[in-house]
Design a protein around this motif. Sequence first.
Motif, PDB file in Angstrom:
ATOM      1  N   UNK A 174      89.984   7.675 -40.657  1.00 36.15           N
ATOM      2  CA  UNK A 174      90.911   8.751 -40.307  1.00 36.15           C
ATOM      3  C   UNK A 174      91.711   8.317 -39.090  1.00 36.15           C
ATOM      4  N   UNK A 175      92.744   9.078 -38.786  1.00 35.76           N
ATOM      5  CA  UNK A 175      93.586   8.797 -37.630  1.00 35.76           C
ATOM      6  C   UNK A 175      93.191   9.696 -36.466  1.00 35.76           C
ATOM      7  N   UNK A 176      93.536   9.266 -35.264  1.00 34.48           N
ATOM      8  CA  UNK A 176      93.263  10.085 -34.082  1.00 34.48           C
ATOM      9  C   UNK A 176      93.955  11.437 -34.167  1.00 34.48           C
ATOM     10  N   UNK A 177      95.063  11.483 -34.896  1.00 28.01           N
ATOM     11  CA  UNK A 177      95.845  12.717 -34.993  1.00 28.01           C
ATOM     12  C   UNK A 177      95.319  13.675 -36.059  1.00 28.01           C
ATOM     13  N   UNK A 178      94.354  13.241 -36.870  1.00 25.67           N
ATOM     14  CA  UNK A 178      93.795  14.128 -37.897  1.00 25.67           C
ATOM     15  C   UNK A 178      93.087  15.313 -37.246  1.00 25.67           C
ATOM     16  N   UNK A 179      93.237  16.488 -37.853  1.00 21.75           N
ATOM     17  CA  UNK A 179      92.643  17.702 -37.288  1.00 21.75           C
ATOM     18  C   UNK A 179      91.121  17.621 -37.205  1.00 21.75           C
TER      19      UNK A 179
END
Length: 303
Positions: free
Chosen positions: A279-284
């Motif tokens: 996942x990305x750091x920006x994922x909720x």
Amino acid sequence: MVGIFIINILNAFIEKLHMNVVCIIAYDGSKFCGFSKQKKDSIKIRYLETKIQDDTSMGLPYTTKLKMFSQENELLSVADFFESALKRIGINTHIIASGRTDKGVHATYQVINFHTDLTLQQMPLEKMKNLLNQKLSPSVLVRKIFLESNSFHARFSAKVRTYRYIFTQEDILPFFNPYIAKVQYGNPILIQQALDSFLGIHDFSLFKKNGSETKNFVREIYKATLLEKKLYNIPCCIIHISANGFLRSQVRMMIQACLYVSLAKISLADLQCQIDNNMLLTDKSCVRELAPQGGLYLCRVVY
């Protein structure tokens, strides 16, 4: 063979000239800005020492005035406070620690070492321990003191580090606040299931605070357990996490993720995705918050 023999003799002779002193210490993290020396700390120490020496209005011990003046300005680091105490007993050196704790994080078993030219005849270890405890009390305690070979390094020689996290969701008396974290959580069984997800070798790139100095984010978690227990008649949960090392704020981020799983804010599958870096750091669902620091203790280091 002769060359190696001579080198060994020289090394043995050098070791006799230098003591590598190891201390097991405990400290109240709420009184410090963290373990590591800050860039401003050496300037701060000199400023405080000068101000204290100029102050003649109080007939108080040096360490008492140092703490009072540091509280008026900014908190010192554990490292600078300890090195200041060493300097006061005639040892001008730098200390090495098994690990760095954040602001507000405590230690019941931190290991440090430092080198000094003093001999045991000049400064017996028990005398050194007593003098240091006089300077460090009541925020820091030297629990044990002993000698190691010059090759011993408190950080790089360590094999296992263990942190303890104590938390509750009950209302607690104000003076417990720095030492028992008050948090919201759900079913403890879910917390343990989340903790189990961390076991083994993982790249913890998504479980570190920005500013980590290391370039290698792979760590092995050996143990992660939850225990329910009453402390001072307060229903508490106690987490123990052991690993070969931790990244900056990794433990608090891991614990916060486990609490979120218990509250159904994220799922176990979400947590596994973050552990696997899927996942990305920006994922909720990517947990970046930290559990409160007050309940965290460095409690064991194995060599």
